[in-house]
Design a protein around this motif. Sequence first.
Motif, PDB file in Angstrom:
ATOM      1  N   VAL A 107       0.831  -1.205   0.000  1.00 35.68           N
ATOM      2  CA  VAL A 107       0.000   0.000   0.000  1.00 35.68           C
ATOM      3  C   VAL A 107       0.865   1.254   0.000  1.00 35.68           C
ATOM      4  O   VAL A 107       0.498   2.286  -0.576  1.00 35.68           O
ATOM      5  CB  VAL A 107      -0.950  -0.011   1.220  1.00 35.68           C
ATOM      6  CG1 VAL A 107      -1.690   1.312   1.354  1.00 35.68           C
ATOM      7  CG2 VAL A 107      -1.955  -1.153   1.091  1.00 35.68           C
ATOM      8  N   GLY A 108       2.037   1.171   0.613  1.00 37.19           N
ATOM      9  CA  GLY A 108       2.929   2.317   0.668  1.00 37.19           C
ATOM     10  C   GLY A 108       3.656   2.597  -0.629  1.00 37.19           C
ATOM     11  O   GLY A 108       4.318   3.639  -0.757  1.00 37.19           O
ATOM     12  N   LEU A 109       3.531   1.693  -1.591  1.00 40.13           N
ATOM     13  CA  LEU A 109       4.175   1.872  -2.896  1.00 40.13           C
ATOM     14  C   LEU A 109       3.109   1.737  -3.980  1.00 40.13           C
ATOM     15  O   LEU A 109       2.950   0.668  -4.581  1.00 40.13           O
ATOM     16  CB  LEU A 109       5.287   0.832  -3.101  1.00 40.13           C
ATOM     17  CG  LEU A 109       6.484   0.932  -2.147  1.00 40.13           C
ATOM     18  CD1 LEU A 109       7.380  -0.301  -2.287  1.00 40.13           C
ATOM     19  CD2 LEU A 109       7.285   2.194  -2.436  1.00 40.13           C
ATOM     20  N   PRO A 110       2.367   2.803  -4.249  1.00 36.62           N
ATOM     21  CA  PRO A 110       1.225   2.710  -5.171  1.00 36.62           C
ATOM     22  C   PRO A 110       1.591   2.300  -6.589  1.00 36.62           C
ATOM     23  O   PRO A 110       0.725   1.867  -7.351  1.00 36.62           O
ATOM     24  CB  PRO A 110       0.635   4.123  -5.139  1.00 36.62           C
ATOM     25  CG  PRO A 110       1.696   5.002  -4.588  1.00 36.62           C
ATOM     26  CD  PRO A 110       2.506   4.149  -3.667  1.00 36.62           C
ATOM     27  N   GLN A 111       2.879   2.425  -6.961  1.00 39.67           N
ATOM     28  CA  GLN A 111       3.290   2.014  -8.299  1.00 39.67           C
ATOM     29  C   GLN A 111       3.410   0.486  -8.419  1.00 39.67           C
ATOM     30  O   GLN A 111       3.526  -0.046  -9.521  1.00 39.67           O
ATOM     31  CB  GLN A 111       4.620   2.661  -8.683  1.00 39.67           C
ATOM     32  CG  GLN A 111       5.865   2.122  -7.972  1.00 39.67           C
ATOM     33  CD  GLN A 111       6.132   2.775  -6.624  1.00 39.67           C
ATOM     34  OE1 GLN A 111       5.220   3.304  -6.004  1.00 39.67           O
ATOM     35  NE2 GLN A 111       7.377   2.775  -6.211  1.00 39.67           N
ATOM     36  N   LYS A 112       3.361  -0.208  -7.281  1.00 41.93           N
ATOM     37  CA  LYS A 112       3.454  -1.659  -7.288  1.00 41.93           C
ATOM     38  C   LYS A 112       2.063  -2.282  -7.364  1.00 41.93           C
ATOM     39  O   LYS A 112       1.105  -1.791  -6.771  1.00 41.93           O
ATOM     40  CB  LYS A 112       4.185  -2.164  -6.037  1.00 41.93           C
ATOM     41  CG  LYS A 112       5.641  -1.704  -5.922  1.00 41.93           C
ATOM     42  CD  LYS A 112       6.498  -2.289  -7.038  1.00 41.93           C
ATOM     43  CE  LYS A 112       7.965  -1.932  -6.849  1.00 41.93           C
ATOM     44  NZ  LYS A 112       8.823  -2.501  -7.909  1.00 41.93           N
ATOM     45  N   GLU A 113       1.981  -3.391  -8.094  1.00 42.28           N
ATOM     46  CA  GLU A 113       0.705  -4.091  -8.258  1.00 42.28           C
ATOM     47  C   GLU A 113       0.585  -5.304  -7.337  1.00 42.28           C
ATOM     48  O   GLU A 113      -0.513  -5.673  -6.933  1.00 42.28           O
ATOM     49  CB  GLU A 113       0.554  -4.558  -9.717  1.00 42.28           C
ATOM     50  CG  GLU A 113       0.620  -3.433 -10.746  1.00 42.28           C
ATOM     51  CD  GLU A 113      -0.584  -2.526 -10.716  1.00 42.28           C
ATOM     52  OE1 GLU A 113      -1.667  -2.984 -10.285  1.00 42.28           O
ATOM     53  OE2 GLU A 113      -0.460  -1.346 -11.118  1.00 42.28           O
ATOM     54  N   TYR A 114       1.709  -5.940  -7.028  1.00 39.50           N
ATOM     55  CA  TYR A 114       1.712  -7.158  -6.215  1.00 39.50           C
ATOM     56  C   TYR A 114       2.810  -7.077  -5.154  1.00 39.50           C
ATOM     57  O   TYR A 114       3.785  -6.329  -5.301  1.00 39.50           O
ATOM     58  CB  TYR A 114       2.011  -8.396  -7.065  1.00 39.50           C
ATOM     59  CG  TYR A 114       1.033  -8.738  -8.150  1.00 39.50           C
ATOM     60  CD1 TYR A 114      -0.268  -9.165  -7.856  1.00 39.50           C
ATOM     61  CD2 TYR A 114       1.414  -8.708  -9.488  1.00 39.50           C
ATOM     62  CE1 TYR A 114      -1.151  -9.513  -8.865  1.00 39.50           C
ATOM     63  CE2 TYR A 114       0.539  -9.057 -10.509  1.00 39.50           C
ATOM     64  CZ  TYR A 114      -0.745  -9.462 -10.194  1.00 39.50           C
ATOM     65  OH  TYR A 114      -1.616  -9.808 -11.184  1.00 39.50           O
ATOM     66  N   ALA A 115       2.661  -7.900  -4.131  1.00 38.68           N
ATOM     67  CA  ALA A 115       3.725  -8.152  -3.158  1.00 38.68           C
ATOM     68  C   ALA A 115       3.614  -9.621  -2.759  1.00 38.68           C
ATOM     69  O   ALA A 115       2.522 -10.092  -2.414  1.00 38.68           O
ATOM     70  CB  ALA A 115       3.589  -7.253  -1.933  1.00 38.68           C
ATOM     71  N   LEU A 156       6.533  -6.424  -5.732  1.00 39.67           N
ATOM     72  CA  LEU A 156       7.425  -6.149  -4.612  1.00 39.67           C
ATOM     73  C   LEU A 156       7.790  -7.463  -3.932  1.00 39.67           C
ATOM     74  O   LEU A 156       6.918  -8.154  -3.410  1.00 39.67           O
ATOM     75  CB  LEU A 156       6.723  -5.217  -3.612  1.00 39.67           C
ATOM     76  CG  LEU A 156       7.469  -4.898  -2.320  1.00 39.67           C
ATOM     77  CD1 LEU A 156       8.724  -4.081  -2.611  1.00 39.67           C
ATOM     78  CD2 LEU A 156       6.551  -4.155  -1.350  1.00 39.67           C
ATOM     79  N   PRO A 157       9.070  -7.840  -3.913  1.00 39.99           N
ATOM     80  CA  PRO A 157       9.466  -9.075  -3.232  1.00 39.99           C
ATOM     81  C   PRO A 157       9.563  -8.869  -1.723  1.00 39.99           C
ATOM     82  O   PRO A 157      10.222  -7.943  -1.257  1.00 39.99           O
ATOM     83  CB  PRO A 157      10.841  -9.385  -3.840  1.00 39.99           C
ATOM     84  CG  PRO A 157      11.399  -8.043  -4.210  1.00 39.99           C
ATOM     85  CD  PRO A 157      10.214  -7.192  -4.595  1.00 39.99           C
ATOM     86  N   ILE A 158       8.908  -9.722  -0.983  1.00 40.17           N
ATOM     87  CA  ILE A 158       8.975  -9.696   0.476  1.00 40.17           C
ATOM     88  C   ILE A 158       9.890 -10.850   0.897  1.00 40.17           C
ATOM     89  O   ILE A 158       9.511 -12.024   0.800  1.00 40.17           O
ATOM     90  CB  ILE A 158       7.579  -9.868   1.111  1.00 40.17           C
ATOM     91  CG1 ILE A 158       6.597  -8.831   0.545  1.00 40.17           C
ATOM     92  CG2 ILE A 158       7.669  -9.790   2.621  1.00 40.17           C
ATOM     93  CD1 ILE A 158       6.961  -7.388   0.816  1.00 40.17           C
TER      94      ILE A 158
END
Length: 229
Positions: free
Chosen positions: A119-127, A194-196
């Motif tokens: 949510v903190g990176l709106p340019q990302k679609e997945y994590a 986004l890789p966690i």
Amino acid sequence: MPARGGSKRIPKKNIKTFCGTPIIGYSIKAALESNLFEHVLVSTDDDEIAEVACAMGAQTPFIRPASLSDDHCATLPVIQHAIDWARESLGNLDYVCTLYATAPFVTSQILTSAYKQLVGLPQKEYAFGVCAFPSSIQRAFKKTENQGVEMFNPEYFNTRSQDLEEAFFDAGQFYWGKADAFSHGLKMFESHSLPIVLPQHLVQDIDTLADWIRAEAMFNANNSIKGAT
């Protein structure tokens, strides 16, 4: 949470007892304890799985169609079917988390951290969860027909492992994403994801009985360490 019946290598895999609890229960517990979800849905074609999932606090408001329940069906169409049902029955969706039924190492803390980062990176679609390979993939080799070995990348034979680029694999636990990203079929392994990074002691694929035994040993060891501290 996709959880079809009919698993062959591990019969009744999604509800098989894992360290005293049906394995699907760990994923349901993590989701419920996170307080992130308005609904925790299990998509299944199996009445017994549905019964166990409901007993553990999840919802099974529909039976997955047979066309999405065979051995060759990919996960994405199952997710899209669940999203379509939820939009028609529950209203608008912003974020969705696909959580595997056989992910006993996932926790509410991991799910919450991943969600906040996405949510903190709106340019990302997945994590989604990833884990580092325990050894350098550039130094991997294969067996040859003459009972020998051959490196996939022989140019790295003399390269020190600490000088090689770290590589990661899908931990196979959870996939946070914008609902529209799933619906539009955006690929997961792309720059918009986004890789966690998860530690190796919290990652174990469970595809065979040998995997299952190893996972239970890891789970018990992790709990013993927690108890000692």
